[in-house]
Scaffold this motif. Structure first.
Motif, PDB file in Angstrom:
ATOM      1  N   TYR A 147      -8.257  96.896  -6.937  1.00  0.00           N
ATOM      2  CA  TYR A 147      -8.097  98.025  -6.024  1.00  0.00           C
ATOM      3  C   TYR A 147      -9.009  99.153  -6.503  1.00  0.00           C
ATOM      4  CZ  TYR A 147      -3.913  96.085  -3.799  1.00  0.00           C
ATOM      5  OH  TYR A 147      -3.047  95.311  -3.101  1.00  0.00           O
ATOM      6  N   ASN A 173      -8.716 102.026  -7.520  1.00  0.00           N
ATOM      7  CA  ASN A 173      -8.048 103.331  -7.610  1.00  0.00           C
ATOM      8  C   ASN A 173      -6.830 103.345  -6.685  1.00  0.00           C
ATOM      9  OD1 ASN A 173      -8.949 104.208  -4.938  1.00  0.00           O
ATOM     10  ND2 ASN A 173     -10.987 104.226  -5.893  1.00  0.00           N
ATOM     11  N   HIS A 198      -7.306 103.549  -2.803  1.00  0.00           N
ATOM     12  CA  HIS A 198      -7.644 102.275  -2.180  1.00  0.00           C
ATOM     13  C   HIS A 198      -6.397 101.414  -2.011  1.00  0.00           C
ATOM     14  CE1 HIS A 198     -10.088  98.318  -2.194  1.00  0.00           C
ATOM     15  NE2 HIS A 198      -9.940  98.783  -0.978  1.00  0.00           N
ATOM     16  N   ASN A 235      -8.099 107.205 -12.172  1.00  0.00           N
ATOM     17  CA  ASN A 235      -8.096 106.376 -10.968  1.00  0.00           C
ATOM     18  C   ASN A 235      -6.691 106.030 -10.466  1.00  0.00           C
ATOM     19  OD1 ASN A 235     -10.950 106.083 -10.572  1.00  0.00           O
ATOM     20  ND2 ASN A 235     -10.969 104.804 -12.409  1.00  0.00           N
TER      21      ASN A 235
HETATM   22  C1  LIG Z   1     -11.701 103.994  -4.661  1.00  0.00           C
HETATM   23  O1  LIG Z   1     -11.981 102.605  -4.559  1.00  0.00           O
HETATM   24  C2  LIG Z   1     -12.696 102.252  -3.390  1.00  0.00           C
HETATM   25  C3  LIG Z   1     -12.777 100.731  -3.362  1.00  0.00           C
HETATM   26  O2  LIG Z   1     -13.261 100.220  -4.552  1.00  0.00           O
HETATM   27  C4  LIG Z   1     -14.060 102.917  -3.394  1.00  0.00           C
HETATM   28  O3  LIG Z   1     -14.753 102.580  -2.233  1.00  0.00           O
HETATM   29  C5  LIG Z   1     -13.877 104.425  -3.502  1.00  0.00           C
HETATM   30  O4  LIG Z   1     -15.126 105.048  -3.621  1.00  0.00           O
HETATM   31  C6  LIG Z   1     -12.995 104.801  -4.672  1.00  0.00           C
HETATM   32  N1  LIG Z   1     -12.669 106.202  -4.634  1.00  0.00           N
HETATM   33  C7  LIG Z   1     -12.763 106.978  -5.693  1.00  0.00           C
HETATM   34  C8  LIG Z   1     -12.359 108.396  -5.492  1.00  0.00           C
HETATM   35  O5  LIG Z   1     -13.141 106.586  -6.789  1.00  0.00           O
END
Ligand SMILES: *[C@@H]1O[C@H](CO)[C@@H](O)[C@H](O)[C@H]1NC(C)=O
Length: 198
Positions: free
Chosen positions: A61, A63, A66, A103
């Motif tokens: 995932y 974070n 997500h 995260n």
């Molecule tokens: C969270 O994870 C998603 C999927 O991996 C990614 O696209 C996104 O940029 C991430 N967001 C942050 C704030 O790191």
């Protein structure tokens, strides 16, 4: 050994010998025969009902946002969800009993929300803890309490590789490993507060 059923009704068994122990389960109903049989050979565990439900588990995932999006997408689509998992990416540097402070900040509150909606939550733990004997309290305590598997010399800790790097493996057959593990794994505040890694 050969056995055959006859029409009487009867059962004929032919064998070349040895000692035979017979158990006759009289029922009288088939369900009672099963009960009597499992009484003799031992019964399997009864899993909690929810554990037979719909479960969403995946790695990466990345974070919490997500994960929340995936859960919401599934629920919005009307897909039943009984259990949501967090795989090792929720951990801080993939170390057991830690949470990634950036995260996965807020995962505890998010899981409490899911729990309030009747969804169970599970975090994965690896049966191996990192060989960090300076900063990582579970391993430091584990060595002190002699919980890890050793080589046959009875002294050298058996070191292996797992997600966080070099690791030791708890010997779950020992009571001391079980109580050490439970102390770290069970979500009780007084234990969590003692962690050095969040
Ligand atoms: C969270 O994870 C998603 C999927 O991996 C990614 O696209 C996104 O940029 C991430 N967001 C942050 C704030 O790191």
């Amino acid at each position: 050994m050969d056995y055959s059923f006859g029409s009487v009704p009867s059962l004929t068994m032919r064998t070349i010998g040895d000692i035979l122990d017979f158990f006759v389960f009289l029922g009288p109903k088939p369900e009672q025969v099963i009960q009597q049989y499992t009484w003799l050979v031992g019964r399997s565990i009864l899993p909690p009902y929810w554990s037979l439900g719909f479960q969403l588990a995946r790695w990466d995932y990345g974070n919490l946002t997500h994960m929340q999006q995936v859960v919401k997408r599934n629920r919005d689509a009307g897909i039943p969800l009984d259990v949501q998992y967090a795989d090792i990416d929720y951990m801080d540097a993939e170390k057991d009993f830690t949470i990634d402070p950036i995260n996965f900040h807020g995962i505890k509150e998010y899981f409490a929300e899911l729990n309030a909606d009747g969804i169970r939550t599970i975090v994965i733990l690896d049966p191996a803890t990192i060989d960090d004997q300076v900063h990582y309290a579970p391993t430091i305590e584990g060595i002190k309490e002699d919980v890890f598997i050793k080589w046959e010399d009875g002294k050298t800790l058996m070191k292996g590789s797992c997600w966080p790097g070099d690791v030791f493996f708890p010997d779950f057959f020992t009571n001391r490993a079980q109580s050490w593990w439970s102390r770290w794994a069970l979500p009780r505040k007084k234990h969590r507060d003692r962690q050095t890694n969040g």
